[in-house]
Design a protein around this motif. Structure first.
Motif, mmCIF file in Angstrom:
data_model
loop_
_atom_site.group_PDB
_atom_site.id
_atom_site.type_symbol
_atom_site.label_atom_id
_atom_site.label_comp_id
_atom_site.label_asym_id
_atom_site.label_seq_id
_atom_site.Cartn_x
_atom_site.Cartn_y
_atom_site.Cartn_z
ATOM 1 N N THR A 1 6.584 8.926 -4.490
ATOM 2 C CA THR A 1 5.722 8.530 -5.483
ATOM 3 C C THR A 1 6.688 7.992 -6.837
ATOM 4 N N HIS A 2 6.542 6.655 -6.969
ATOM 5 C CA HIS A 2 7.207 6.146 -8.375
ATOM 6 C C HIS A 2 6.190 5.181 -8.697
ATOM 7 N N PRO A 3 5.703 5.530 -10.163
ATOM 8 C CA PRO A 3 4.611 4.887 -10.771
ATOM 9 C C PRO A 3 4.769 3.267 -10.859
ATOM 10 N N PRO A 4 5.982 2.874 -11.257
ATOM 11 C CA PRO A 4 6.280 1.526 -11.426
ATOM 12 C C PRO A 4 6.151 0.677 -10.018
ATOM 13 N N ALA A 5 6.394 1.351 -9.048
ATOM 14 C CA ALA A 5 6.199 0.708 -7.636
ATOM 15 C C ALA A 5 4.708 0.476 -7.221
ATOM 16 N N GLY A 6 3.951 1.164 -8.058
ATOM 17 C CA GLY A 6 2.193 0.746 -7.793
ATOM 18 C C GLY A 6 2.101 -0.673 -8.033
ATOM 19 N N ALA A 7 2.934 -1.178 -8.664
ATOM 20 C CA ALA A 7 2.544 -2.840 -9.196
ATOM 21 C C ALA A 7 3.421 -3.679 -8.101
ATOM 22 N N ASP A 8 3.978 -3.203 -7.338
ATOM 23 C CA ASP A 8 4.731 -4.117 -6.304
ATOM 24 C C ASP A 8 3.754 -4.877 -5.389
ATOM 25 N N PRO A 9 2.743 -4.265 -4.878
ATOM 26 C CA PRO A 9 1.764 -5.089 -3.984
ATOM 27 C C PRO A 9 1.151 -6.325 -4.819
ATOM 28 N N LEU A 10 0.850 -6.194 -5.952
ATOM 29 C CA LEU A 10 0.290 -7.062 -7.044
ATOM 30 C C LEU A 10 1.387 -8.248 -6.978
ATOM 31 N N VAL A 11 2.632 -7.711 -7.245
ATOM 32 C CA VAL A 11 3.808 -8.842 -7.469
ATOM 33 C C VAL A 11 3.995 -9.677 -6.209
ATOM 34 N N VAL A 12 4.237 -8.993 -5.082
ATOM 35 C CA VAL A 12 4.404 -9.833 -3.833
ATOM 36 C C VAL A 12 2.957 -10.509 -3.296
ATOM 37 N N MET A 13 1.706 -10.049 -3.744
ATOM 38 C CA MET A 13 0.646 -10.671 -3.102
ATOM 39 C C MET A 13 0.336 -11.894 -4.113
ATOM 40 N N LEU A 14 0.466 -11.647 -5.406
ATOM 41 C CA LEU A 14 -0.057 -12.763 -6.240
ATOM 42 C C LEU A 14 1.160 -13.852 -6.195
ATOM 43 N N GLY A 15 2.433 -13.436 -5.844
ATOM 44 C CA GLY A 15 3.435 -14.306 -6.032
ATOM 45 C C GLY A 15 3.805 -15.050 -4.485
ATOM 46 N N HIS A 16 3.055 -14.697 -3.552
ATOM 47 C CA HIS A 16 2.872 -15.213 -2.211
ATOM 48 C C HIS A 16 4.347 -15.000 -1.633
ATOM 49 N N TYR A 17 4.975 -13.956 -1.716
ATOM 50 C CA TYR A 17 6.455 -13.720 -1.249
ATOM 51 C C TYR A 17 6.437 -13.551 0.314
#
Length: 184
Positions: free
Chosen positions: A131-147
């Motif tokens: 568990t690492h709270p900042p990593a909770g944003a990673d799915p948002l970053v990759v999905m909204l950025g279409h990586y």
């Protein structure tokens, strides 16, 4: 019948009062001001983000993502917390990004898929003790950025390793810090 309805209303009202009373909080913030810790956070955050930006400018690869700023808060400001340890920084970002990428490639960027990816990332981080709270944003970053899948390695894996490496160097310059408190 009316007596049962009145009793039920009283129980419901009592439940709401108890529930809402949990939200008022107690006392003051337990956080302490420590100038040396603030300076360590300043130096650590600056050097880490600066290094990742320089690497991005010097190469054709992306080395930086927004959640890394929050990871620096934990790595340098709350260095001894369980969620700030190398396993959590590296593992949390890796697991969450992988889940975001898998969700994106299987389900697209539909709102429900993004929500599911974040929820799954939280659950899997908790189950894997990464568990690492900042990593909770990673799915948002990759999905909204279409990586693509390459994002998992650069910037996520290599970038999080750089954060940990600099946290090791900078935190251990202080005589009262031993970082990490655990690896595995």
């Amino acid at each position: 019948m009316d007596r049962i309805a009145v009793t039920g209303q009283k129980e419901t009202s009592s439940f709401h009062i108890r529930y809402l009373s949990k939200m008022k909080g107690k006392g003051r913030s337990p956080l302490q001001i420590n100038v040396k810790d603030a300076i360590t956070g300043l130096i650590g955050g600056f050097l880490t983000i600066f290094a990742l930006i320089l690497l991005t400018k010097m190469t054709s690869a992306l080395w930086l993502m927004a959640p890394f700023g929050a990871s620096c808060v934990l790595a340098f400001g709350l260095w001894n917390a369980p969620l700030s340890q190398p396993r959590n920084i590296i593992g949390g970002h890796f697991v969450s990004t992988f889940i975001g990428l898998a969700s994106y490639h299987f389900f697209g960027d539909e709102p429900w898929a993004i929500g599911l990816a974040v929820g799954l990332a939280i659950a899997v981080m908790m189950l894997t003790k990464t568990t690492h709270p900042p990593a909770g944003a990673d799915p948002l970053v990759v999905m909204l950025g279409h990586y693509s899948l390459s994002y998992l390695f650069t910037p996520v894996l290599i970038g999080s390793v750089i954060i940990v490496f600099l946290a090791l160097l900078i935190n251990n310059l202080r005589s009262n810090r031993n970082y990490p408190t655990f690896w595995i």
